[in-house]
Structures are given as structure tokens and as C-alpha cells.
Design an enzyme around this catalytic site. Sequence first.
Site, PDB file in Angstrom:
ATOM      1  CG  HIS A  38      -2.099  -1.165   0.748  1.00 15.21           C
ATOM      2  ND1 HIS A  38      -3.388  -0.594   0.539  1.00 15.21           N
ATOM      3  CD2 HIS A  38      -2.126  -1.634   1.111  1.00 15.21           C
ATOM      4  CE1 HIS A  38      -4.066  -1.767   0.403  1.00 15.21           C
ATOM      5  NE2 HIS A  38      -3.648  -2.907   0.815  1.00 15.21           N
ATOM      6  CB  ALA A  66      10.929 -20.477  11.595  1.00 14.00           C
ATOM      7  CB  THR A  76      11.998  -6.180   3.645  1.00 18.92           C
ATOM      8  OG1 THR A  76      13.412  -5.796   4.622  1.00 18.92           O
ATOM      9  CG2 THR A  76      11.288  -6.752   4.771  1.00 18.92           C
ATOM     10  CE  LYS A  77      17.431  -3.463   3.061  1.00 21.44           C
ATOM     11  NZ  LYS A  77      18.108  -2.477   2.955  1.00 21.44           N
TER      12      LYS A  77
END
Length: 270
Positions: free
Chosen positions: A189, A236, A241-242
Site C-alpha cells: 500500500h 522460521a 524485505t530485500k
Amino acid sequence: MKRSRNMVTIPSVSTQFAPEIHRQTRSNLWSRVQQELITGLAGWLPKKPGILLRRLLYPRLFARMGKAVSVEWGSDYRGTQQIEIGNNVFLGRMICLDADVRGGQIQIDDDTYILDNVRMYCHLEYGKIIVQENVGIDRGVDIKAHGGCIEIGRGSYIGPYVCMAGPGHIKVGENCMIAAHSGIYANNHIFVDPMTPIKDQGTTNEGIVIEDDCWLGTGVKVLDGVTIGQGSVIGAGAVVTKDIPPYSVAVGIPAMVISQRGKQLARRSA
């Protein structure tokens, strides 16, 4: 990666094509009626008699249904003329396969099993879900193609209650293992403007690629725009994010590479 938004343009239709549109509408209506009649008759009959009856009747519904397909009771199939099922496929109880949108497609290839309470939705126009050969999809998995393509490669396993959603494309390579309760979300978003509700600011959808032979542990989250390189292991609970280089071991929030699999093997051999 370049951000993009999926847009669908519907061309105007001249009135000279109206008879053809009416014929297609009648054909679609009859297809829906046939689908409801057959599933209403055979869909809730349990055990072996039900499986045998569905094996006899359901090929009339689907775009393609191969040999030795076992369909358990109580499931919901929508847009069946846009669903293809290969040979030796097992479909569990209370599942939903929904391709009932313009250009939607669900393709399930040979030797695949889909267990109870799985949901596969083509949620927006031209959404596609492709499950290649010898894939296992465990109970409670939820896959939604919001106009993009979600593809699961040959020999991969998707654990219980994994969620995968677009609208960006998602590609899971061959022989991957994705453990229970993981989430793979190919969208973000936009929230730059504090004066506008976040839900009204739109989304970005760059897509996600998980290359061959990766293992994602329980509860891993993979965010939009990420590529996880071949042979990588994600611990786990990690949040990716990259991009992760091939043959990496990554853990934590956000996920960070702590070792390389090849180097570990070299040290053992030394």
C-alpha cells in the site's frame, strides 16, 4: 525494480457484434446451469461412490480433466470452463477453485494433490494460477490472483495455511518447500499522504520470485519486490524485505544473510 500498476482497458464494442455477444451470453448461462446441476447432483455424495460419479460427470464441466482424477465431496468450482486439471490429481474436501472472471485461468498439472479447505481465486480479470507437475498443496492454503499470475513450480510443496496474493506476479520455482503459515504478498500500500486514507492511495506491485530449491521455514513473510535466490534457506519467522543471494541462509526481522551454504560444505570437506 520498476514499480507498476496493473491496468485493464476494455474496448468499446460496436452494435454489429451484438448477436455474437447474445450467443456468448446464452452459452455462458447454459454452462452455469449445467455446472450447478452436476455439482448439485454429485458434489455432496461421499466416499467411493461419489468419487466415481464425479469422475464420470465432471469432465463435462472443466476445460480439461485428465485421467484418474479423484475429487472429494463438498467442494465449490466456479468458472469451470477456465479450469484445467491434469492426470492423477487429487482434490480434497471443501476446496474452492474460482476462475469465474474475464480471462481467468486455473491450471493444475499431473500428479498433484490439493488437500482440504484450499482456496484458489482468480479475484480480478486475467488472474492466473498455474500449479505445475507433482506439487503438494496442504490444507487451508489460500491463493488469490488479483489480476496477475501466481505460478508454483514442479515438485514444490506448500504447507498448511500458507497465504499467497497479488496483484503482482508470484513465481515459486521447482522443488521448493514453503512451511506452514508463511505469507507471500506481491503488493504494498502507498501511504505517503497522511491526509488521505491509506486504502485510497493505491498500491504498488513489483512481483516476487522464489527460485528453485528454496526452503522457507514456518511463518516466513516475503514482501513485494523480493527475489530469493536459488538454494536459499529462510529461517522460521523471518520477514524478507530485500533480495537474498543464491545459496544463502537468512534469518530475522528484517531477514539478514548469516551464512552461505556452499561455504559450509567447503569447511566440512576441508
